[in-house]
Design a protein around this motif. Structure first.
Motif, PDB file in Angstrom:
ATOM      1  N   ALA A 433       0.839  -1.207   0.000  1.00  0.00           N
ATOM      2  CA  ALA A 433       0.000   0.000   0.000  1.00  0.00           C
ATOM      3  C   ALA A 433       0.876   1.259   0.000  1.00  0.00           C
ATOM      4  N   TRP A 434       1.984   1.195   0.717  1.00  0.00           N
ATOM      5  CA  TRP A 434       2.930   2.315   0.760  1.00  0.00           C
ATOM      6  C   TRP A 434       3.485   2.602  -0.635  1.00  0.00           C
ATOM      7  N   LEU A 435       3.922   1.557  -1.307  1.00  0.00           N
ATOM      8  CA  LEU A 435       4.495   1.723  -2.645  1.00  0.00           C
ATOM      9  C   LEU A 435       3.429   2.132  -3.658  1.00  0.00           C
ATOM     10  N   ALA A 436       2.244   1.554  -3.545  1.00  0.00           N
ATOM     11  CA  ALA A 436       1.167   1.896  -4.477  1.00  0.00           C
ATOM     12  C   ALA A 436       0.726   3.342  -4.316  1.00  0.00           C
ATOM     13  N   ASP A 437       0.978   3.901  -3.128  1.00  0.00           N
ATOM     14  CA  ASP A 437       0.625   5.297  -2.861  1.00  0.00           C
ATOM     15  C   ASP A 437       1.690   6.249  -3.395  1.00  0.00           C
ATOM     16  N   GLY A 438       2.672   5.689  -4.093  1.00  0.00           N
ATOM     17  CA  GLY A 438       3.715   6.518  -4.689  1.00  0.00           C
ATOM     18  C   GLY A 438       4.856   6.845  -3.761  1.00  0.00           C
ATOM     19  N   ARG A 439       4.965   6.163  -2.632  1.00  0.00           N
ATOM     20  CA  ARG A 439       5.996   6.463  -1.643  1.00  0.00           C
ATOM     21  C   ARG A 439       7.239   5.621  -1.911  1.00  0.00           C
ATOM     22  N   SER A 440       8.350   6.079  -1.445  1.00  0.00           N
ATOM     23  CA  SER A 440       9.644   5.459  -1.742  1.00  0.00           C
ATOM     24  C   SER A 440      10.000   4.382  -0.723  1.00  0.00           C
ATOM     25  N   PRO A 441      10.626   3.305  -1.182  1.00  0.00           N
ATOM     26  CA  PRO A 441      11.112   2.295  -0.227  1.00  0.00           C
ATOM     27  C   PRO A 441      12.306   2.790   0.584  1.00  0.00           C
ATOM     28  N   ASP A 442      12.854   3.895   0.145  1.00  0.00           N
ATOM     29  CA  ASP A 442      14.003   4.454   0.863  1.00  0.00           C
ATOM     30  C   ASP A 442      13.614   5.639   1.747  1.00  0.00           C
ATOM     31  N   ALA A 443      12.310   5.928   1.800  1.00  0.00           N
ATOM     32  CA  ALA A 443      11.835   6.992   2.686  1.00  0.00           C
ATOM     33  C   ALA A 443      12.137   6.606   4.134  1.00  0.00           C
TER      34      ALA A 443
END
Length: 685
Positions: A433-443
């Motif tokens: 859900a985090w990635l699908a929301d456009g957020r970075s895995p390195d955030a």
């Protein structure tokens, strides 16, 4: 064998003149008169009866198959009636001679009825007032009776079955006359070989065994094509009195041998057994050749470790739409049998997984109610390759603590288990859900433990009771990248991620990947669910992870590759349902992030020696009473679950597994061995 009635002029009509000729020609009319039954009355009764009977598809075994060495292999037989139907070409001449010489010497000469024997029988029935009497039934008449008994066994209620069986077997003039008419009809419509084959396949041979082939296998451990004269005669001796003459116990041997010897002498008289053969057969006793082979019914008889998938596949197969238009039709098709169910089970892999469970998670060694499973799902198809469990399969009410019929891998509706809390393996859905929301895995997110009460739930801000999940160790605190938080499984970091997302989005991505509570219903969308408090089946989690291995396309688990009908027609397998759950890019990124578990993360020690790129996630409940490792390659995912099965809270970090470590500490190494075998079978190209 299906015997169909003939239509048109060739069918003919069996009328009163036939019976009149029989009654007058052989002198039975005076006997009927003494009993107060006129010839005309008997003819009237005869004319009112049906003139034909059909033998439909006999109940026979359903076969369950698996794979070994990449080839289909037989796994188990499942049946309502233990019968394996065969043609005369698979039945020895000795058996045919025993049946004809022992039961109906003039079988090939008469038209279904032997007048002389019939008169003797009718006189006996009349004289006894319908309460008894001698036989006199030809093989064809016996076939008629067996068809009726078979039809009775297929009625829906026990009351109906009992009443119809009594009607089919009662000793009365009406029943005997009815058999005469139907036997004549069968003789008009079918060849002698067809009638003989039908008789030998439908007959009951005692001890829940039907048909000469199953009887041969059960009593002698060999096929009906390979019987000696004594063995053949002993089988035929059973059919008229199975309760006293079957070979299931030595107590019946004397009665069987007495009738067997009569049949053997008849075979000798008819020229089907020479002097030496007769003497040799008469000199033997049933104890000399009976090799009782218990009928191994159901999935209990499957290869050890394969029973759970077998039982699951049987339930799936019974409900497949290709078996019938509705539940009743499907149940009827399964009961009649003759189906071959090819499962997806890879016995080579399953054997290896069962071996590992026995070694590291042996239920007998455990000091508590320990359950453990390996479940492997092929990415891109949903095919379930393994379903191994640490317990023995036992459906009895007296099963020991180390055995059960509960299938820990499946939902309650399929195997009786209500699932297990999945712990941090559920974090994958927050990551997606985090990635699908456009957020970075390195955030960077906050891994410091803190209470939170404000959340977004289905587009609305809601306030809940303060939730303050602890991390696995006191040293887990401060900032983490999402990538690092995933590899180290930092609870507070994932709580922080969830607080920035919509809880319903996390729930929905899990749902699209086929995740659901094992006991039914919908997944919750509350904060605690983010850390895996819902009880879910291991197979469900394996299939969800396989969706990520498959580039974001989820395929529902399937355990049936193909069903073949009794006529040899391929009916198709379990429908394969695949749908996109997340984008390919989201799946690829998640796969990459979750590689960290095997590279210094919580699954360290799980990397397979073949160097295959792996992704996955561990999970451990707060009390460590349930522990998981779910992961795999691009080709297949294996879910390894261990836990308390009785609601207990035995901590798997503290209990020794008998192999020099504790259950939790050995988890990655055991999974590595299981996945190594999977990788060898399905190498990444």
């Amino acid at each position: 064998m299906t015997m169909r009635r003939v239509t048109g002029a060739a069918a003919g009509f069996v009328g009163g003149s036939v019976l009149a000729g029989l009654l007058v020609g052989v002198g039975v009319t005076p006997v009927l008169a003494v009993a107060g039954i006129g010839t005309t009355s008997a003819i009237d009764v005869f004319d009112s009866m049906p003139e034909y009977i059909e033998i439909g598809d006999l109940q026979t075994r359903n076969e369950v198959w698996a794979y070994r060495g990449g080839q289909p292999v037989h796994l188990a037989d499942v049946w309502d009636q233990n019968r394996q139907e065969v043609g005369l070409d698979r039945i020895s001449d000795t058996v045919e001679h025993a049946a004809i010489d022992g039961e109906d010497k003039r079988f090939r000469e008469t038209g279904g009825v032997d007048a002389t024997s019939l008169v003797r029988s009718l006189v006996s029935v009349v004289a006894s007032g319908g309460e008894g009497g001698s036989g006199g039934s030809t093989l064809t008449m016996q076939l008629v009776r067996n068809i009726k008994i078979q039809a009775a066994s297929e009625l829906p209620t026990q009351e109906e079955r009992d009443a119809a069986t009594e009607e089919a077997t009662k000793r009365s003039l009406d029943r005997k006359l009815g058999e005469v008419k139907l036997a004549i009809g069968l003789a008009k419509r079918h060849t002698k070989d067809e009638i003989l084959a039908a008789y030998l396949n439908i007959a009951y041979f005692g001890d829940q065994t039907y048909g000469v082939q199953s009887a041969s296998q059960h009593y002698y451990g060999k096929d009906a094509a390979d019987l000696s004269p004594a063995e053949a005669a002993s089988l035929v001796a059973i059919v008229q009195w199975p309760e006293e003459r079957d070979l299931s116990t030595p107590e019946h041997h004397a009665a069987n041998q007495a009738r067997r010897d009569v049949i053997l002498r008849s075979m000798h008289q008819q020229g089907h057994l020479d002097d030496a053969g007769l003497q040799a057969a008469l000199a033997s006793t049933p104890a000399d050749y009976v090799r009782l082979t218990p009928s191994r019914q159901g999935c209990e008889s499957a290869v050890r470790g394969a029973e759970y998938l077998c039982a699951y596949a049987v339930e799936v197969a019974k409900a497949l739409p290709q078996l019938g238009a509705d539940d009743a039709a499907r149940a009827d098709a399964w009961r009649k049998g003759g189906l071959r169910v090819q499962t997806t089970l890879d016995l080579d892999l399953n054997d290896r997984h069962k071996e590992l469970l026995d070694r590291y998670d042996g239920a007998a060694r455990a000091q508590f109610a320990l359950g453990a499973t390996f479940d492997t799902v092929e990415a891109g198809t949903g095919r379930v390759l393994t379903m191994a469990q640490n317990t023995d399969y036992d459906r009895s009410s007296t099963a020991p603590p180390t055995a059960t019929s509960l299938n820990f891998a499946t939902d309650e509706a399929n195997g009786g288990s209500t699932g297990f809390q999945v712990g941090s393996t559920y974090k994958m859905f927050t990551l997606l859900a985090w990635l699908a929301d456009g957020r970075s895995p390195d955030a960077v997110v906050d891994g410091t433990r803190q209470a939170r009460s404000s959340w977004t739930q289905c587009g609305k801000r809601v306030t809940t009771k303060a939730w303050n999940p602890k991390n696995d160790s006191a040293g887990q605190t401060g900032p983490y990248s999402v990538r690092s938080a995933t590899a180290q499984s930092v609870n507070a970091a994932y709580a922080d991620m969830a607080s920035k997302l919509d809880l319903c989005d996390i729930r929905d991505v899990a749902t699209r990947l086929g995740v659901h509570p094992a006991s039914g219903g919908e997944l919750p969308a509350n904060p605690a669910a983010v850390l895996g408090t819902t009880s879910i089946a291991p197979l469900t989690m394996a299939a969800a992870y396989a969706g990520i291995a498959n580039g974001g396309v989820y395929c529902a688990p399937v355990v049936v590759d193909q069903v073949t009908g009794r006529d040899g027609e391929a009916l198709g397998g379990q429908p394969r349902t695949c749908s996109r759950a997340v984008s390919a890019s989201t799946a690829a990124t998640a796969f990459d992030v979750m590689r960290g578990a095997f590279r210094g993360g919580t699954a360290e020690g799980g990397q397979t020696p073949d160097g295959t790129t792996l992704f996955g996630k561990t999970g451990t409940t707060d009390a460590a009473d349930q522990i998981w490792l779910v992961g795999g390659s691009e080709r297949a995912v294996t879910a390894y679950w261990q836990g308390n099965t009785d609601g207990g809270k035995a901590n798997l970090r503290r209990y020794a597994n008998g192999q020099g470590g504790n259950y939790a500490g050995a988890r990655a190494g055991v999974w590595r061995q299981a996945q190594t075998a999977v990788n060898a079978a399905l190498p990444v190209r």
